[in-house]
Design a protein around this motif. Structure first.
Motif, PDB file in Angstrom:
ATOM      1  N   MET A 588       1.078  -1.574   0.141  1.00  0.00           N
ATOM      2  CA  MET A 588       0.176   0.131   0.000  1.00  0.00           C
ATOM      3  C   MET A 588       0.940   1.353  -0.169  1.00  0.00           C
ATOM      4  SD  MET A 588      -2.717  -1.138  -0.209  1.00  0.00           S
ATOM      5  CE  MET A 588      -3.971   0.700  -0.546  1.00  0.00           C
ATOM      6  N   ALA A 589       2.193   1.451   0.677  1.00  0.00           N
ATOM      7  CA  ALA A 589       2.938   2.374   0.726  1.00  0.00           C
ATOM      8  C   ALA A 589       3.402   2.404  -0.253  1.00  0.00           C
ATOM      9  CB  ALA A 589       3.729   1.540   1.982  1.00  0.00           C
ATOM     10  N   ASP A 590       3.980   1.140  -1.461  1.00  0.00           N
ATOM     11  CA  ASP A 590       4.329   1.887  -2.804  1.00  0.00           C
ATOM     12  C   ASP A 590       3.854   1.894  -3.452  1.00  0.00           C
ATOM     13  OD1 ASP A 590       7.291   0.415  -2.347  1.00  0.00           O
ATOM     14  OD2 ASP A 590       6.087  -1.828  -2.365  1.00  0.00           O
ATOM     15  N   LYS A 591       2.118   2.035  -3.458  1.00  0.00           N
ATOM     16  CA  LYS A 591       1.330   2.294  -4.082  1.00  0.00           C
ATOM     17  C   LYS A 591       1.231   4.098  -3.332  1.00  0.00           C
ATOM     18  CE  LYS A 591      -1.657  -1.100  -5.030  1.00  0.00           C
ATOM     19  NZ  LYS A 591      -3.505  -1.969  -4.854  1.00  0.00           N
ATOM     20  N   ALA A 592       0.975   4.609  -3.081  1.00  0.00           N
ATOM     21  CA  ALA A 592       1.572   5.148  -2.620  1.00  0.00           C
ATOM     22  C   ALA A 592       2.610   6.586  -3.129  1.00  0.00           C
ATOM     23  CB  ALA A 592       1.052   5.774  -1.091  1.00  0.00           C
ATOM     24  N   LEU A 593       3.461   5.451  -3.060  1.00  0.00           N
ATOM     25  CA  LEU A 593       4.913   6.279  -3.160  1.00  0.00           C
ATOM     26  C   LEU A 593       4.658   6.594  -5.513  1.00  0.00           C
ATOM     27  CD1 LEU A 593       7.808   6.577  -3.393  1.00  0.00           C
ATOM     28  CD2 LEU A 593       8.129   4.730  -3.583  1.00  0.00           C
ATOM     29  N   TYR A 594       4.248   5.267  -5.546  1.00  0.00           N
ATOM     30  CA  TYR A 594       3.558   5.610  -7.058  1.00  0.00           C
ATOM     31  C   TYR A 594       3.178   6.612  -7.565  1.00  0.00           C
ATOM     32  CZ  TYR A 594       2.361   4.043 -11.791  1.00  0.00           C
ATOM     33  OH  TYR A 594       1.645   3.689 -13.406  1.00  0.00           O
ATOM     34  N   ARG A 595       1.912   7.328  -6.887  1.00  0.00           N
ATOM     35  CA  ARG A 595       1.239   8.199  -7.382  1.00  0.00           C
ATOM     36  C   ARG A 595       2.025   9.520  -7.078  1.00  0.00           C
ATOM     37  NH1 ARG A 595      -2.851   5.900  -4.096  1.00  0.00           N
ATOM     38  NH2 ARG A 595      -2.933   7.055  -2.217  1.00  0.00           N
ATOM     39  N   ALA A 596       2.911   9.021  -5.985  1.00  0.00           N
ATOM     40  CA  ALA A 596       4.174  10.438  -5.823  1.00  0.00           C
ATOM     41  C   ALA A 596       4.423  11.018  -7.468  1.00  0.00           C
ATOM     42  CB  ALA A 596       4.283  10.333  -4.780  1.00  0.00           C
ATOM     43  N   LYS A 597       4.968   9.250  -7.412  1.00  0.00           N
ATOM     44  CA  LYS A 597       5.867   9.471  -8.278  1.00  0.00           C
ATOM     45  C   LYS A 597       5.443   9.583 -10.250  1.00  0.00           C
ATOM     46  CE  LYS A 597      10.093   8.075  -7.386  1.00  0.00           C
ATOM     47  NZ  LYS A 597      11.912   8.810  -7.793  1.00  0.00           N
ATOM     48  N   ARG A 598       4.069   9.182 -10.154  1.00  0.00           N
ATOM     49  CA  ARG A 598       2.860   9.463 -11.344  1.00  0.00           C
ATOM     50  C   ARG A 598       2.487  11.364 -11.025  1.00  0.00           C
ATOM     51  NH1 ARG A 598      -2.055   5.991 -12.126  1.00  0.00           N
ATOM     52  NH2 ARG A 598      -3.068   6.907 -10.400  1.00  0.00           N
ATOM     53  N   GLY A 599       2.580  11.909 -10.111  1.00  0.00           N
ATOM     54  CA  GLY A 599       2.292  13.209  -9.980  1.00  0.00           C
ATOM     55  C   GLY A 599       2.641  13.846  -9.850  1.00  0.00           C
ATOM     56  N   GLY A 600       4.564  13.606 -10.592  1.00  0.00           N
ATOM     57  CA  GLY A 600       5.129  14.830 -10.084  1.00  0.00           C
ATOM     58  C   GLY A 600       6.393  14.662 -10.017  1.00  0.00           C
ATOM     59  N   ARG A 601       6.772  13.720  -9.495  1.00  0.00           N
ATOM     60  CA  ARG A 601       7.890  13.494  -8.216  1.00  0.00           C
ATOM     61  C   ARG A 601       7.812  14.699  -7.099  1.00  0.00           C
ATOM     62  NH1 ARG A 601       9.523  12.381 -13.293  1.00  0.00           N
ATOM     63  NH2 ARG A 601      10.304  10.016 -14.078  1.00  0.00           N
ATOM     64  N   ASN A 602       8.975  14.689  -6.349  1.00  0.00           N
ATOM     65  CA  ASN A 602       9.526  15.635  -5.471  1.00  0.00           C
ATOM     66  C   ASN A 602       7.891  16.071  -4.485  1.00  0.00           C
ATOM     67  OD1 ASN A 602      11.031  17.163  -3.942  1.00  0.00           O
ATOM     68  ND2 ASN A 602      10.773  18.678  -5.199  1.00  0.00           N
ATOM     69  N   GLN A 603       7.432  15.006  -3.901  1.00  0.00           N
ATOM     70  CA  GLN A 603       6.217  15.070  -3.274  1.00  0.00           C
ATOM     71  C   GLN A 603       5.588  13.845  -2.478  1.00  0.00           C
ATOM     72  OE1 GLN A 603       2.387  14.482  -5.781  1.00  0.00           O
ATOM     73  NE2 GLN A 603       3.975  15.064  -7.490  1.00  0.00           N
ATOM     74  N   VAL A 604       4.586  14.141  -1.594  1.00  0.00           N
ATOM     75  CA  VAL A 604       4.156  12.839  -0.721  1.00  0.00           C
ATOM     76  C   VAL A 604       2.664  12.870  -0.825  1.00  0.00           C
ATOM     77  CG1 VAL A 604       3.892  12.842   1.445  1.00  0.00           C
ATOM     78  CG2 VAL A 604       5.754  14.215   1.046  1.00  0.00           C
TER      79      VAL A 604
END
Length: 611
Positions: A588-604
């Motif tokens: 689940m934490a990896d999925k949240a990380l993937y959304r952060a990557k897909r959303g433009g990186r450098n975010q939480v």
């Protein structure tokens, strides 16, 4: 056990063997001669048949052309009168047959056939066949072979008889003489000379070697018999002396038995003695041994080594001591002992004839008031551990032979004790080093080699424990998974070493956020890290993740285009009641990380399992 063999003279066996070989050889020669004679006789008979046919051919051809029965009969009778001709067959083209002494089985006999031609005709006027019986062949072969076989028999018999006489004269007579001589020999008559040979051979052979070897053996036995007599006489003379020495040795044996019992008891005591009791035990051994042997002092000097200092173990019957500055037991204090003991098992020195004033031996003699000193090496497996000194105060007292035999036993026991103590110290040091190494290995097995923070193995164990604890106490558990953005481009542009340094700096920043005892910061991939914080809810986790993001930017790690190296983070919280495995929590934490990557990186980005 094999049955007893029947006796048979060697002459008889040799004769049988020679006759068998001779008759076999004669039989082979006669058979070969018979075969050759058969073929020669057959060839001669065939040649006679050819000659007779050629001789009577013209007359028979004319008689057949003229159809003259009388002339034909005369010619056939003339041919049949020849001894080598067993039968005649004359066949005309009209089918008429003129036969003499043969049947129709012509092919079984030795025959010769010729076509009869007349000069006035181009076709044969008849066919003449001359036949010779094989009985005639074998008869002529017998006339040849029988005289030859008789001659061969006489020749072989004569040759074998001559050879038998030669063997009997040259070999058997010498063997018989030697056999008779061996039967006549007795232990008390070994000086009887063997008989001379009846036949002197111009060359030396095996029998000569046998006779010479027997003569040498007889001479050696005679010599040993004389020596045996001398030894018996010498033993008789030594018997009385040995009886006296046995009486003396008996007293020494009681003394030696008591001494060995003492050493055996001390050796058994050392096996169960603790490490710090070796010094007292060795001094007790020196005391008991010195008192039993009647010595004035025994000193065991243990040279300093790599893992222990030198030491001196002393017993003196007057309780005298050595000066305090002598306790280091350095090897260079005993130059004379080191030099002498390299080539001798023990040596004796007197004071002050052989000792330098500054040597350790001289110091022992001065401090303990000794007049004589015996030094023995304390060696173990070829290594010099120290020196054992046995001293006497009386200048007129001499070391006995028994004392010089027993002192090496004392030295051997001391060497084993010192080596055992050194081995115990070495094992203790090795044990401590192994314990420290195991602790270091356990620490390294749970930490990442590059960054020094926890590795994936440690993280998995801590995650499972914290989830159980959170479920048991219903406390929130926060998991932050972060990934370095565009790390491959940074690594390719700056090099692998710079990339490793960047990972180490990010890990150091991450470690500052895991400052509580239950917090865990770990590296679980090449550029992927996690932060596990017990008793931390989602709200606090967002604030910490934002602070962590800004802290990484403040590191000043720049890409080739001047932009800062950043991280993307995925948050997940677990409060306990939900049935979630550790793998699902991390996923689940990896999925949240993937959304952060897909959303433009450098975010939480975050996921709350409770909702």
């Amino acid at each position: 056990m094999s049955a007893r063999k029947h006796f048979q003279p060697i002459a008889q066996r040799l004769s049988k063997i020679l006759y068998r070989i001779g008759f076999l050889l004669m039989l082979v020669i006669v058979m070969v001669y018979s075969v050759l004679s058969y073929f020669d006789v057959a060839e001669n008979l065939h040649a006679q048949l050819v000659s007779l046919a050629q001789e009577h051919r013209p007359r028979l051809s004319a008689a057949l052309w003229d159809i003259d029965p009388i002339a034909i009969t005369e010619e056939l009778d003339s041919l049949s009168a020849v001894s080598s001709v067993a039968g005649i067959a004359l066949i005309t083209p009209s089918g008429a047959r003129y036969m003499r002494g043969v049947s129709d089985e012509v092919s079984k006999e030795l025959s010769y056939t010729v076509e009869l031609m007349h000069k006035s005709s181009i076709i044969p006027v008849g066919r003449l066949t001359l036949i010779s019986d094989r009985y005639e062949i074998w008869k002529q072969v017998a006339y040849r072979v029988l005289p030859f076989a008789l001659a061969q028999l006489l020749f072989v018999m004569g040759l074998l008889f001559a050879l038998q006489l030669f063997l009997r004269k040259v070999v058997l007579r010498r063997l018989d003489a030697l056999t008779i001589h061996t039967h006549l020999l007795r232990p008390d008559h070994l000086d009887t000379a063997p008989p001379p040979p009846l036949f002197e051979s111009p060359v030396r052979d095996e029998l000569d070697n046998l006779l010479q070897g027997f003569a040498n053996l007889q001479s050696n036995l005679l010599h040993q018999q004389k020596e045996r007599g001398q030894l018996i006489h010498a033993l008789a003379e030594s018997r009385d002396q040995l009886e006296v020495e046995v009486a003396q040795r008996t007293d020494e044996s009681f003394y030696l038995s008591e001494f060995l019992q003492l050493l055996s008891k001390d050796a058994a005591r050392y096996l169960s003695m603790p490490l710090d009791g070796a010094e007292f035990g060795l001094e007790q051994t020196l005391k008991d041994t010195g008192q039993l042997m009647g010595l004035d002092t025994l000193v065991a000097v243990h040279f300093a080594g790599e893992i222990q200092q030198g030491s001196v173990y002393l017993w003196h019957k007057g309780n005298k001591k050595i000066r305090p500055d002598f306790t280091l037991a350095k090897r260079n204090l005993f130059p004379l002992s080191e030099k002498k003991l390299n080539s001798q098992a023990a040596f004796m020195m007197s004071v002050p004839n052989e000792l330098a004033e500054e040597s350790g031996e001289a110091a022992l003699c001065r401090d303990l008031h000794l007049a004589k000193l015996v030094a023995l090496p304390l060696d173990f497996n070829g290594e010099r551990l120290g020196v054992l000194f046995a001293g006497l105060s009386d200048q007129h007292r001499q070391y006995s032979e028994l004392e010089m035999r027993l002192l090496p036993l004392v030295a051997g026991l001391c060497s084993n004790v010192l080596a055992h103590r050194r081995q115990q110290l070495s094992l203790q040091e090795t044990k401590n080093a192994l314990l420290a190494a195991n602790q270091q290995l356990e620490r390294l097995a749970g930490h990442d080699a590059l960054t020094g923070i926890a590795n994936r193995r440690t993280f998995d164990e801590v995650l499972l424990q914290d989830m159980r604890r959170a479920k048991r106490h219903s406390k929130p558990l926060l998991l932050i998974v972060l990934d370095v953005d565009l790390f491959k481009q940074y690594n390719d542009s700056h090099g692998r070493d710079a990339g490793d340094i960047a990972l180490q700096k990010i890990a150091a920043v991450l470690g500052k956020f895991a400052e509580r005892s239950g917090d865990c910061a770990a590296r679980i991939g090449e550029k992927e890290f996690v932060l596990l914080l017990p008793n931390t809810d989602l709200h606090v986790g967002k604030l910490l993740a934002e602070r962590l993001r800004l802290a990484v930017i403040k590191l000043g790690l720049l890409h080739e285009d001047g932009s800062a190296l950043t991280i993307s983070q995925g948050l997940a919280t677990y409060a306990g009641p939900e049935e979630v495995s550790a793998a699902d929590f991390l996923r689940m934490a990896d999925k949240a990380l993937y959304r952060a990557k897909r959303g433009g990186r450098n975010q939480v980005q975050f996921v709350d399992l409770a909702t």
